[in-house]
Design a protein around this motif. Structure first.
Motif, short mmCIF file in Angstrom:
data_model
loop_
_atom_site.label_atom_id
_atom_site.label_comp_id
_atom_site.label_asym_id
_atom_site.label_seq_id
_atom_site.Cartn_x
_atom_site.Cartn_y
_atom_site.Cartn_z
N LEU A 151 -0.20 4.30 0.91
CA LEU A 151 -0.64 5.06 2.02
C LEU A 151 -0.26 4.71 3.28
CD1 LEU A 151 -4.22 5.93 0.77
CD2 LEU A 151 -2.37 7.26 0.33
N CYS B 188 0.95 -1.14 0.15
CA CYS B 188 0.15 0.01 -0.07
C CYS B 188 0.77 1.33 -0.19
CB CYS B 188 -0.97 0.19 1.16
SG CYS B 188 -2.09 1.53 1.08
N CYS C 166 -5.21 2.71 10.21
CA CYS C 166 -5.03 1.27 9.41
C CYS C 166 -4.96 0.08 10.38
CB CYS C 166 -3.91 1.43 8.51
SG CYS C 166 -3.95 -0.16 7.52
N CYS D 125 -2.54 5.06 6.25
CA CYS D 125 -3.60 5.62 7.20
C CYS D 125 -3.36 5.40 8.63
CB CYS D 125 -4.80 5.03 6.74
SG CYS D 125 -5.26 4.99 4.97
N TRP E 70 1.33 -3.22 4.32
CA TRP E 70 2.02 -2.11 3.64
C TRP E 70 3.29 -2.12 2.82
CZ3 TRP E 70 2.49 1.55 8.88
CH2 TRP E 70 1.15 1.94 8.92
N GLY F 48 -4.20 -4.02 2.09
CA GLY F 48 -3.23 -3.41 1.12
C GLY F 48 -4.30 -2.40 0.26
S1 SF4 Z 1 -4.05 -0.87 3.60
FE1 SF4 Z 1 -4.13 0.63 5.34
S2 SF4 Z 1 -3.01 2.25 4.80
FE2 SF4 Z 1 -3.38 1.11 2.84
S3 SF4 Z 1 -5.33 2.21 2.20
FE3 SF4 Z 1 -6.06 0.85 3.24
S4 SF4 Z 1 -6.23 1.47 5.42
FE4 SF4 Z 1 -4.85 2.88 4.37
#
Ligand code: SF4
Length: 237
Positions: free
Chosen positions: A30, A28, A35, A32, A41, A77
């Motif tokens: 991002l 991923c 998360c 967040c 990630w 992810g």
């Molecule tokens: S996996 Fe986690 S960091 Fe990635 S977009 Fe989804 S919530 Fe956000």
């Protein structure tokens, strides 16, 4: 074609209609603050699989999900980081008449239009409604997901919006009003919004990975209040 997955769930109940085979893709872009899957990630870890292997697995569970009106969901992810892999599997699924769903924050690369042709339903995660809020909550640039929103509008694909509600960050009436306008302007085909109360169930994973949680000290979101906000702003969209 090869892809990297975090895991495969055969009886998913929360990522689309009916019972779903859910493929959690690895990686991923991002980060967040809320998360609950930080182990997803790293784009370099996870398990390498081929599209044939995943499709064969989906076929094995077909009798279970099909009877329930379910299908297949790709989540993460961020599945759009491995768009071509998802496309290969979705093409096979559509040929076989299997319902396809993409759970995404809309942060991948390139052209999404072909993938959306093979997608029956998008679960689109809204992180924030302006550039500053977006950067703060997920560390990304909102213009990247806006490219996906444009492709989504052009495709007309059925879409459900998902918004994590966090105490003190976006649980106000003011935010909900802005969210409603944001959805109308940017994802007009969305007919349903799911407000997901922030929970603490992923926190132990941060500890294990040695990562400082983005919302340390923030309590879980009250479910009753979340439901009230839903009823007030999104029940009759
Ligand atoms: S996996 Fe986690 S960091 Fe990635 S977009 Fe989804 S919530 Fe956000």
């Amino acid at each position: 074609m090869e892809g990297r997955i975090l895991s495969f769930e055969s009886m998913g109940l929360v990522d689309g209609p009916g019972i779903r085979a859910v493929v959690f893709m690895q990686g991923c872009a991002l980060r967040c603050a809320f998360c609950h899957n930080p182990e997803s990630w790293d784009c370099g870890s996870g398990q390498t699989v081929t599209d044939e292997e995943i499709y064969a697995k989906i076929q094995r569970f077909r009798p279970y999900f099909e009877r329930s009106g379910g299908g297949v969901t790709f989540s993460g992810g961020e599945p759009l980081l491995q768009k071509d892999f998802v496309l290969e599997v979705f093409k096979r699924c559509k040929t076989a008449g299997i319902h396809t769903c993409l759970d995404t924050a809309g942060v991948g690369a390139g052209d999404y239009s072909e993938l959306l042709q093979y997608t029956d339903l998008v679960l689109y995660d809204v992180k924030a409604v302006d550039a500053e809020g977006y950067r703060k909550i997920c560390g990304g640039d909102i213009s990247v997901t806006e490219k996906f929103q444009k492709a989504l509008r052009e495709s007309g694909t059925e879409t459900v919006i998902r918004q994590v509600v966090i105490p003190g960050i976006n649980d106000s009436d003011e935010y909900m009003k802005k969210l409603k306008i944001y959805i109308k302007e940017n994802i007009p085909q969305a007919k349903k919004v799911e407000l997901l109360p922030y929970h603490l169930m992923g926190l132990h994973k941060y500890k294990k990975l040695g990562i400082e949680p983005g919302l340390a000290g923030v309590p879980a979101m009250d479910k009753v209040r979340t439901n009230e906000l839903y009823k007030q702003y999104f029940e009759n969209m």
